[in-house]
Design a protein around this motif. Structure first.
Motif: not given
Length: 164
Positions: A59-61, A65-72
């Motif tokens: 899951d990407r959120f 401030f516009g960065a993207w993170v990949l969460l399990e």
């Protein structure tokens, strides 16, 4: 009151830059640095939300401030009790669907959080993972194996195997 890291330094203010513009730029730089520090940085759209190490989808959120993170993606739940997650690996999704890294803040009783995919990625070796994280990592390894080594296709005339 919290303590500041000695390494923390603010960027230089640009000539003529307003307070709002300056602090927005500080926030953008901080979000990207936090995503990298937490091992959750990801490519934004239109790229697919897949891990660079193992190829599994997560899951990407977007952060505030516009960065993207990949969460399990955890099955059957998406969030876990925050006290079960090591500090610096807790991510909270706000009502607007934006991700926020809680760093080492002590979770309140009953708090839930998300974890970065890299914490349970089978392509990354972590020292001393917590036991429940090790089991999620094992399952992800099996999923990655199936992703890259699918079972061979059966011939149409083969039919079903005789099982008894």
């Amino acid at each position: 009151m919290g303590e500041f890291d000695e390494e923390l330094s603010l960027p230089e203010r640009q000539p003529g830059e307003s307070d709002d513009a300056y602090w927005r730029r500080v926030g953008e730089l901080t979000d990207r640095a936090e995503a990298l520090d937490a091992g959750a940085d990801a490519d934004g759209p239109p790229a697919r939300p897949v891990c660079r190490e193992c190829g599994l989808e997560a899951d990407r959120f977007e952060t505030w401030f516009g960065a993207w993170v990949l969460l399990e993606r955890l099955d059957p739940v998406a969030e876990v009790p925050a006290h079960m997650v090591p500090p610096f690996f807790r991510w909270v999704i706000d009502r607007a669907g934006m991700a926020c890294w809680t760093r080492d803040a002590e979770p309140s009783p009953g708090a839930m959080c998300r974890i970065p995919h890299r914490l349970v990625c089978p392509g990354i070796e972590l020292p001393n993972p917590w036991s429940w994280l090790a089991s999620v990592r094992s399952e992800n390894a099996r999923a990655a194996e199936r992703l890259y080594n699918p079972p061979p296709p059966r011939e149409p005339d083969e039919g079903l195997p005789d099982v008894g």
